[in-house]
Design a protein around this motif. Structure first.
Motif, PDB file in Angstrom:
ATOM      1  N   VAL A  28       0.832  -1.213   0.000  1.00 38.42           N
ATOM      2  CA  VAL A  28       0.000   0.000   0.000  1.00 38.42           C
ATOM      3  C   VAL A  28       0.863   1.258   0.000  1.00 38.42           C
ATOM      4  O   VAL A  28       0.558   2.250  -0.674  1.00 38.42           O
ATOM      5  N   HIS A  29       1.968   1.218   0.729  1.00 41.89           N
ATOM      6  CA  HIS A  29       2.810   2.407   0.886  1.00 41.89           C
ATOM      7  C   HIS A  29       4.116   2.307   0.100  1.00 41.89           C
ATOM      8  O   HIS A  29       5.097   2.983   0.429  1.00 41.89           O
ATOM      9  N   VAL A  30       4.132   1.485  -0.930  1.00 41.96           N
ATOM     10  CA  VAL A  30       5.380   1.209  -1.637  1.00 41.96           C
ATOM     11  C   VAL A  30       5.964   2.463  -2.285  1.00 41.96           C
ATOM     12  O   VAL A  30       7.189   2.652  -2.310  1.00 41.96           O
ATOM     13  N   ARG A  31       5.115   3.363  -2.784  1.00 48.06           N
ATOM     14  CA  ARG A  31       5.635   4.550  -3.456  1.00 48.06           C
ATOM     15  C   ARG A  31       6.434   5.420  -2.498  1.00 48.06           C
ATOM     16  O   ARG A  31       7.531   5.881  -2.845  1.00 48.06           O
ATOM     17  N   ASP A  32       5.911   5.626  -1.315  1.00 49.51           N
ATOM     18  CA  ASP A  32       6.636   6.448  -0.341  1.00 49.51           C
ATOM     19  C   ASP A  32       7.933   5.770   0.094  1.00 49.51           C
ATOM     20  O   ASP A  32       8.951   6.444   0.288  1.00 49.51           O
ATOM     21  N   GLU A  33       7.896   4.445   0.270  1.00 45.69           N
ATOM     22  CA  GLU A  33       9.100   3.742   0.715  1.00 45.69           C
ATOM     23  C   GLU A  33      10.175   3.746  -0.375  1.00 45.69           C
ATOM     24  O   GLU A  33      11.369   3.848  -0.074  1.00 45.69           O
ATOM     25  N   VAL A  34       9.748   3.661  -1.636  1.00 49.48           N
ATOM     26  CA  VAL A  34      10.713   3.746  -2.732  1.00 49.48           C
ATOM     27  C   VAL A  34      11.366   5.128  -2.739  1.00 49.48           C
ATOM     28  O   VAL A  34      12.581   5.268  -2.966  1.00 49.48           O
ATOM     29  N   GLY A  35      10.569   6.154  -2.481  1.00 47.17           N
ATOM     30  CA  GLY A  35      11.117   7.496  -2.441  1.00 47.17           C
ATOM     31  C   GLY A  35      12.111   7.694  -1.316  1.00 47.17           C
ATOM     32  O   GLY A  35      13.053   8.484  -1.443  1.00 47.17           O
ATOM     33  N   ARG A  36      11.922   6.977  -0.227  1.00 48.61           N
ATOM     34  CA  ARG A  36      12.816   7.137   0.924  1.00 48.61           C
ATOM     35  C   ARG A  36      14.075   6.295   0.791  1.00 48.61           C
ATOM     36  O   ARG A  36      15.168   6.742   1.156  1.00 48.61           O
ATOM     37  N   ASP A  37      13.961   5.063   0.304  1.00 50.32           N
ATOM     38  CA  ASP A  37      15.123   4.178   0.155  1.00 50.32           C
ATOM     39  C   ASP A  37      14.811   3.190  -0.967  1.00 50.32           C
ATOM     40  O   ASP A  37      14.390   2.056  -0.721  1.00 50.32           O
ATOM     41  N   ALA A  38      15.044   3.611  -2.183  1.00 51.74           N
ATOM     42  CA  ALA A  38      14.675   2.798  -3.341  1.00 51.74           C
ATOM     43  C   ALA A  38      15.406   1.455  -3.391  1.00 51.74           C
ATOM     44  O   ALA A  38      14.768   0.416  -3.619  1.00 51.74           O
ATOM     45  N   PRO A  39      16.737   1.396  -3.189  1.00 53.37           N
ATOM     46  CA  PRO A  39      17.412   0.099  -3.297  1.00 53.37           C
ATOM     47  C   PRO A  39      16.876  -0.954  -2.336  1.00 53.37           C
ATOM     48  O   PRO A  39      16.607  -2.092  -2.727  1.00 53.37           O
ATOM     49  N   THR A  99       9.327 -10.779   4.968  1.00 52.09           N
ATOM     50  CA  THR A  99       8.262 -10.157   5.760  1.00 52.09           C
ATOM     51  C   THR A  99       8.851  -9.289   6.862  1.00 52.09           C
ATOM     52  O   THR A  99       8.361  -8.188   7.145  1.00 52.09           O
ATOM     53  N   ALA A 100       9.913  -9.770   7.484  1.00 51.05           N
ATOM     54  CA  ALA A 100      10.561  -9.010   8.551  1.00 51.05           C
ATOM     55  C   ALA A 100      11.122  -7.691   8.023  1.00 51.05           C
ATOM     56  O   ALA A 100      10.966  -6.631   8.664  1.00 51.05           O
ATOM     57  N   LEU A 101      11.757  -7.733   6.866  1.00 53.01           N
ATOM     58  CA  LEU A 101      12.316  -6.497   6.306  1.00 53.01           C
ATOM     59  C   LEU A 101      11.215  -5.550   5.853  1.00 53.01           C
ATOM     60  O   LEU A 101      11.363  -4.326   5.944  1.00 53.01           O
ATOM     61  N   ALA A 102      10.107  -6.099   5.362  1.00 51.21           N
ATOM     62  CA  ALA A 102       8.970  -5.254   4.998  1.00 51.21           C
ATOM     63  C   ALA A 102       8.443  -4.520   6.221  1.00 51.21           C
ATOM     64  O   ALA A 102       8.139  -3.315   6.172  1.00 51.21           O
ATOM     65  N   ALA A 103       8.345  -5.226   7.338  1.00 48.99           N
ATOM     66  CA  ALA A 103       7.879  -4.595   8.571  1.00 48.99           C
ATOM     67  C   ALA A 103       8.860  -3.529   9.050  1.00 48.99           C
ATOM     68  O   ALA A 103       8.454  -2.452   9.517  1.00 48.99           O
ATOM     69  N   ALA A 104      10.152  -3.820   8.931  1.00 48.90           N
ATOM     70  CA  ALA A 104      11.170  -2.873   9.394  1.00 48.90           C
ATOM     71  C   ALA A 104      11.050  -1.531   8.679  1.00 48.90           C
ATOM     72  O   ALA A 104      11.239  -0.462   9.287  1.00 48.90           O
ATOM     73  N   LEU A 105      10.740  -1.568   7.388  1.00 46.94           N
ATOM     74  CA  LEU A 105      10.622  -0.320   6.638  1.00 46.94           C
ATOM     75  C   LEU A 105       9.473   0.543   7.127  1.00 46.94           C
ATOM     76  O   LEU A 105       9.525   1.780   7.017  1.00 46.94           O
ATOM     77  N   LEU A 106       8.441  -0.071   7.683  1.00 48.52           N
ATOM     78  CA  LEU A 106       7.244   0.676   8.080  1.00 48.52           C
ATOM     79  C   LEU A 106       7.219   1.040   9.557  1.00 48.52           C
ATOM     80  O   LEU A 106       6.730   2.110   9.919  1.00 48.52           O
ATOM     81  N   VAL A 107       7.716   0.161  10.429  1.00 47.62           N
ATOM     82  CA  VAL A 107       7.609   0.448  11.869  1.00 47.62           C
ATOM     83  C   VAL A 107       8.477   1.626  12.282  1.00 47.62           C
ATOM     84  O   VAL A 107       8.252   2.223  13.337  1.00 47.62           O
ATOM     85  N   ARG A 108       9.455   1.994  11.470  1.00 51.14           N
ATOM     86  CA  ARG A 108      10.324   3.122  11.832  1.00 51.14           C
ATOM     87  C   ARG A 108       9.608   4.455  11.773  1.00 51.14           C
ATOM     88  O   ARG A 108      10.049   5.446  12.366  1.00 51.14           O
ATOM     89  N   ARG A 109       8.514   4.520  11.031  1.00 46.54           N
ATOM     90  CA  ARG A 109       7.819   5.791  10.822  1.00 46.54           C
ATOM     91  C   ARG A 109       7.030   6.199  12.063  1.00 46.54           C
ATOM     92  O   ARG A 109       6.455   5.360  12.752  1.00 46.54           O
ATOM     93  N   ARG A 110       6.980   7.490  12.311  1.00 43.54           N
ATOM     94  CA  ARG A 110       6.223   8.027  13.443  1.00 43.54           C
ATOM     95  C   ARG A 110       4.790   8.385  13.063  1.00 43.54           C
ATOM     96  O   ARG A 110       4.015   8.840  13.897  1.00 43.54           O
ATOM     97  N   SER A 111       4.450   8.167  11.811  1.00 44.23           N
ATOM     98  CA  SER A 111       3.121   8.503  11.315  1.00 44.23           C
ATOM     99  C   SER A 111       2.128   7.398  11.664  1.00 44.23           C
ATOM    100  O   SER A 111       2.447   6.417  12.332  1.00 44.23           O
ATOM    101  N   LYS A 112       0.912   7.533  11.161  1.00 44.29           N
ATOM    102  CA  LYS A 112      -0.126   6.538  11.412  1.00 44.29           C
ATOM    103  C   LYS A 112       0.246   5.181  10.816  1.00 44.29           C
ATOM    104  O   LYS A 112      -0.086   4.149  11.383  1.00 44.29           O
ATOM    105  N   ARG A 113       0.925   5.200   9.674  1.00 45.54           N
ATOM    106  CA  ARG A 113       1.293   3.915   9.072  1.00 45.54           C
ATOM    107  C   ARG A 113       2.294   3.176   9.954  1.00 45.54           C
ATOM    108  O   ARG A 113       2.254   1.960  10.065  1.00 45.54           O
TER     109      ARG A 113
END
Length: 495
Positions: A280-291, A325-339
């Motif tokens: 769902v949030h792939v576009r924002d995550e690519v913008g933050r750390d594409a590789p 799955t663990a790395l996918a979670a790591a990319l999202l849990v770092r955010r302070r936003s609602k996501r």
């Protein structure tokens, strides 16, 4: 040691400790089969393993053989507990590298919960579980080579990443995640000019050289053991193509039902929510750390494709998805936003789901409500058998075979190799009609379950040379050679 590291270490040790509950449960079919193959291992030009066939790499069978030699067939579960501990630690370190200290803690909790939930498997140790630390270790080394090292050290780390990731394939052929992650990470970094083309090519070359090491080691073993490379290639890779054709040609409801259950389990364990959150949030995550984001997505895609291609859909196949799955979670849990808050809630819910499942599973075990038909039947046959007796189980229950203490003169300990390599059951019919026929024969699956006509012909041979003596837990039949006299097995059945 800081608070974060103490917390991660505690989570890792608790997860590994919980996996040790497997020491109190009977050996499972795959564990038993690999152990039996290892015990009888006698390679020849046309057979990787000798008396028995299995479509797994030699390094996996060697691991089971070593564990069995140390302290018996359940010893591999100690290795499984150690693998889970290492996986949690490596996942936390990798998450910290890409997403910071908070992500490390949440990722450790998620990995631990997924590795100990009975929804997937808290008991058996198979190649998937043993290889997961190597997959995650390969991801970590690839990141370090790209972002934390220069010059010769970076090349050494890249080579190590290739070696470690390729070694995982020697435990389970579907564990391609480490190689995919490293390759896509480097490619996207080069396209985005995070590294120069020259440095990217050097790192890629080092990784390829490293990945070749375990492959060449396996080929070297085969040559030294006198095994033809065609035989090795068929057992490790080509057989799966033939087996997939057999599964497609013999439609059955069981794989479809298991696939549906797999989706339900993945949802109940929290994996669907984690993966869906990244998509769902792939576009924002690519913008933050594409590789890293593209590497994780590619890893998820490769792992999912491998799971689907298996055609069997056993629940523990979901373990292959744990690192991605663990790395996918790591990319999202770092955010302070609602996501970020939402993903942290998903991880917490996964931990609760795992804990509840463990309590329910533990109660079932303590109340002796779980059926252990294979182990109980095997123990009864062992008590009734005499030295030198042999046993063949139709339906591929290697756990029954192992607990009986008897060898099998039939080379297929699993049903899929039998269905693929002896589809008309001609080899089995010839065996039962020959002087080499086994003393005992267990019809664990109906003889006509997959090929009715071949099953009917097999039953004629069976009834000619055997007499039914009962003695199996559940709705299964036990037969004894007509020219042998043994007491009827008297199993004590659990559940």
């Amino acid at each position: 040691m800081g608070r974060e590291r103490r917390f991660v270490l505690l989570v890792a040790l608790v997860a590994g400790g919980l996996r040790l509950v497997g020491l109190f449960r009977p050996v499972r079919p795959d564990e038993a089969g690999f152990t039996l193959v290892a015990r009888a291992w006698a390679p020849s030009a046309d057979s990787v393993y000798g008396p028995y066939f299995v479509d797994r790499p030699p390094s996996l069978v060697a691991t089971y053989g070593a564990a069995d030699w140390l302290a018996g067939p359940l010893t591999v579960r100690v290795l499984g507990a150690a693998a889970v501990t290492a996986l949690v630690l490596l996942a936390a370190v990798t998450a910290r590298l890409v997403a910071g200290p908070s992500a490390a803690r949440w990722t450790a909790v998620l990995v631990a919960a997924l590795c100990v939930t009975p929804l997937i498997d808290v008991v058996a140790t198979k190649g998937e579980l043993l290889g997961l630390p190597l997959v995650m270790g390969g991801c970590l080394l690839a990141l370090l080579a790209l972002r934390r090292a220069e010059g010769r050290r970076a090349l050494l780390l890249a080579g190590a990443a290739g070696t470690v990731s390729a070694t995982a394939l020697g435990l389970k052929q579907s564990l391609v995640g480490g190689l995919v992650f490293g390759g896509v990470l480097l490619l996207v970094a080069a396209l985005g000019r995070e590294v120069t083309l020259r440095r990217g090519a050097a790192l890629a070359g080092a990784a390829l050289v490293g990945a070749a090491v375990p492959v060449l080691a396996t080929l070297g073993w085969a040559v030294a053991a006198g095994v033809r490379l065609e035989a090795l290639g068929y057992a490790v890779w080509a057989f799966r193509g033939d087996a997939s054709a057999v599964l497609a040609a013999q439609p059955a409801s069981a794989p479809t039902e298991r696939a549906a259950l797999l989706v339900v389990v993945a949802a109940g364990a929290g994996m669907v929510a984690v993966i869906g959150g990244l998509l769902v949030h792939v576009r924002d995550e690519v913008g933050r750390d594409a590789p890293v984001t593209w590497a994780v997505l590619a890893m998820l895609g490769a792992d999912t494709a491998a799971l689907v291609a298996s055609g069997s859909y056993w629940r523990d196949y979901l373990l292959v998805l744990v690192p991605s799955t663990a790395l996918a979670a790591a990319l999202l849990v770092r955010r302070r936003s609602k996501r970020g808050a939402a993903m942290r809630a998903v991880v917490a819910a996964t931990a609760v789901s795992s804990a509840v499942s463990l309590v329910v599973w533990g109660a079932v075990q303590l109340l002796d409500l779980q059926e252990l038909d294979e182990a109980d039947t095997g123990a009864a046959l062992a008590a009734a058998a005499e030295p030198g007796d042999t046993l063949t189980v139709f339906g591929g229950r290697a756990d029954l075979q192992l607990s009986s203490g008897m060898d099998s003169p039939y080379p297929y300990l699993w049903s899929l190799p039998m269905r693929t390599l002896d589809p008309e059951l001609e080899r089995l019919q010839e065996l039962l009609a020959s002087p080499r026929r086994p003393t005992w024969f267990v019809e664990w699956v109906h003889l006509g379950a997959w090929t009715p006509e071949a099953g009917a012909a097999l039953r004629e041979v069976l009834e000619e040379h055997y007499v039914e003596v009962g003695g199996a837990c559940g709705d299964h039949r036990v037969y004894l050679r007509r020219d042998a006299e043994r007491p009827a097995p008297q199993p004590r059945c659990h559940g």
